[in-house]
Write a protein that holds these residues in place. Structure first.
Motif, PDB file in Angstrom:
ATOM      1  N   ARG A  92      55.159  23.977   6.543  1.00  0.00           N
ATOM      2  CA  ARG A  92      55.022  23.784   5.385  1.00  0.00           C
ATOM      3  C   ARG A  92      54.526  25.413   4.597  1.00  0.00           C
ATOM      4  NH1 ARG A  92      51.338  18.163   4.909  1.00  0.00           N
ATOM      5  NH2 ARG A  92      53.287  16.906   5.393  1.00  0.00           N
ATOM      6  N   LEU A  93      55.834  26.005   4.228  1.00  0.00           N
ATOM      7  CA  LEU A  93      55.753  27.324   3.585  1.00  0.00           C
ATOM      8  C   LEU A  93      55.995  27.173   2.274  1.00  0.00           C
ATOM      9  CD1 LEU A  93      57.425  29.153   6.518  1.00  0.00           C
ATOM     10  CD2 LEU A  93      54.941  28.665   6.339  1.00  0.00           C
ATOM     11  N   LEU A  94      54.968  27.204   1.276  1.00  0.00           N
ATOM     12  CA  LEU A  94      55.327  27.467  -0.251  1.00  0.00           C
ATOM     13  C   LEU A  94      56.192  28.696  -0.411  1.00  0.00           C
ATOM     14  CD1 LEU A  94      52.153  26.367  -2.071  1.00  0.00           C
ATOM     15  CD2 LEU A  94      54.395  25.381  -2.290  1.00  0.00           C
ATOM     16  N   ARG A  95      56.045  29.810   0.140  1.00  0.00           N
ATOM     17  CA  ARG A  95      56.622  30.996   0.297  1.00  0.00           C
ATOM     18  C   ARG A  95      56.740  31.626   1.172  1.00  0.00           C
ATOM     19  NH1 ARG A  95      53.461  33.132  -5.508  1.00  0.00           N
ATOM     20  NH2 ARG A  95      54.643  31.707  -6.803  1.00  0.00           N
ATOM     21  N   LEU A 108      48.530  23.683   4.837  1.00  0.00           N
ATOM     22  CA  LEU A 108      48.114  22.721   5.928  1.00  0.00           C
ATOM     23  C   LEU A 108      47.535  21.310   5.141  1.00  0.00           C
ATOM     24  CD1 LEU A 108      47.601  25.838   7.069  1.00  0.00           C
ATOM     25  CD2 LEU A 108      46.656  24.630   9.053  1.00  0.00           C
ATOM     26  N   GLY A 109      48.372  20.462   5.395  1.00  0.00           N
ATOM     27  CA  GLY A 109      48.001  19.271   4.773  1.00  0.00           C
ATOM     28  C   GLY A 109      49.109  18.700   3.703  1.00  0.00           C
ATOM     29  N   VAL A 158      45.527  26.266   1.968  1.00  0.00           N
ATOM     30  CA  VAL A 158      46.577  27.013   1.872  1.00  0.00           C
ATOM     31  C   VAL A 158      46.172  28.699   2.503  1.00  0.00           C
ATOM     32  CG1 VAL A 158      48.352  28.154   0.343  1.00  0.00           C
ATOM     33  CG2 VAL A 158      47.316  25.810  -0.205  1.00  0.00           C
ATOM     34  N   ALA A 159      46.899  28.957   3.318  1.00  0.00           N
ATOM     35  CA  ALA A 159      46.714  30.267   4.078  1.00  0.00           C
ATOM     36  C   ALA A 159      47.600  31.411   2.974  1.00  0.00           C
ATOM     37  CB  ALA A 159      46.956  30.459   5.252  1.00  0.00           C
TER      38      ALA A 159
END
Length: 325
Positions: A92-95, A108-109, A158-159
């Motif tokens: 899951r990559l927001l960016r 993550l989640g 979020v990393a």
């Protein structure tokens, strides 16, 4: 007391000057060694909403897969491996931006339904080339949150690798320039998360090392519940209230963290500022100091550690005394 203080201050100044001299010699040499890795421009995304998250994740995974192929063709196996991991099904990559040192925001989640969200803001020497350790820290926190969260309380981590971090041994690591560049990006990202998760979600920033300088620059007016400073060299202000945020300000440092020996000073020179001011662990700074255990500078998210348990409590909002079971 004054006689003892003088030598200690002089030792700190010598350490700071030694770091600057070393950086001036080492950084130009190391920067010249690594060639730039080719990568595509970021995926074109429409407005992000809870309803469009899955499409954005898919587009960014496809972009990371293309970046992996380009890195492999270039002969950079390490970068290709990182990009492939980020492109894996279910990621899951927001960016994602594979160009240069790289940037990404990995979730993550289930962000769309989470009611407790932690954003990790990294310190120096964090890039796609070293991303595995950053992901490992985020994953450890996510597992700890899931273990401790009250039933029916979804969580997410979020990393956020949203800026070009400085090298640990570099002039950039002792000046606020990178943080000044990163702060607007972090503010924008927090606004995005608020838009995606709603006003009632507890949103915490966990800021490690130089990342605490970034958070300090971004803090004024930032809509977060908690701002956590981990192994911080300083935030650029002398008191927590000068961060001008309604968030609860926390500070923790492991007993073996070398940052304790870094000079907590701020010196304004012609054309540059060196250092980040008062130690956030001091009473005078005014943060809520929590138990970070006996680890070193890279141990704050170690599974089973006192610090990881403290961080989970802060993010969940389950206790005021984050260092106690």
């Amino acid at each position: 007391m004054r006689a003892e203080r003088g030598p200690r201050v002089r030792r700190r100044w010598r350490a700071l000057l030694a770091l600057l001299v070393t950086a001036a010699v080492v950084v130009p040499l190391t920067a010249a060694v690594r060639p730039r890795v080719p990568a595509p421009p970021p995926a074109a995304l429409g407005p992000l909403t809870a309803a469009t998250l899955e499409r954005a994740y898919a587009a960014n995974r496809a972009n990371a897969a293309l970046a992996a192929r380009m890195a492999a063709d270039h002969g950079d196996r390490r970068r290709a491996a990182t990009d492939r991991a980020l492109a894996a099904p279910g990621s899951r990559l927001l960016r994602f931006d594979g160009r240069g040192p790289g940037r990404t925001a990995e979730v993550l989640g289930d962000l769309a339904h989470a009611r407790r969200v932690a954003v990790l803001v990294p310190g120096s020497d964090t890039s796609l080339d070293t991303y595995d350790r950053f992901h490992t820290a985020a994953a450890a926190l996510h597992r700890e949150l899931a273990r401790r969260a009250p039933a029916g309380t979804p969580t997410a981590v979020v990393a956020w690798l949203g800026y070009a971090t400085p090298g640990t041994v570099s002039t950039a690591a002792v000046t606020p320039d990178r943080a000044d560049e990163a702060a607007p990006e972090l503010r924008e990202f927090v606004r995005l998360l608020r838009h995606l998760t709603g006003p009632h979600t507890r949103l915490s920033l966990l800021c490690h090392s130089y990342g605490s300088v970034v958070c300090g620059r971004a803090a004024p007016g930032l809509d977060v519940t908690d701002l956590v400073l981990l192994g911080s060299p300083g935030t650029g202000v002398d008191r927590a209230r000068e961060l001008r945020t309604r968030a609860r300000i926390w500070a923790g440092r492991g007993a073996d963290d070398w940052v304790a020996e870094v000079p907590h000073v701020e010196v304004r020179l012609p054309g540059a500022t060196v250092g980040f001011g008062r130690d956030p662990m001091t009473d005078a700074f005014g943060a809520r100091v929590f138990d970070a255990g006996d680890g070193g500078h890279s141990d704050y998210f170690r599974p089973g550690s006192v610090c990881l348990a403290s961080l989970a409590r802060i993010v969940l909002g389950t206790t005021e005394e984050a260092g106690r079971d």
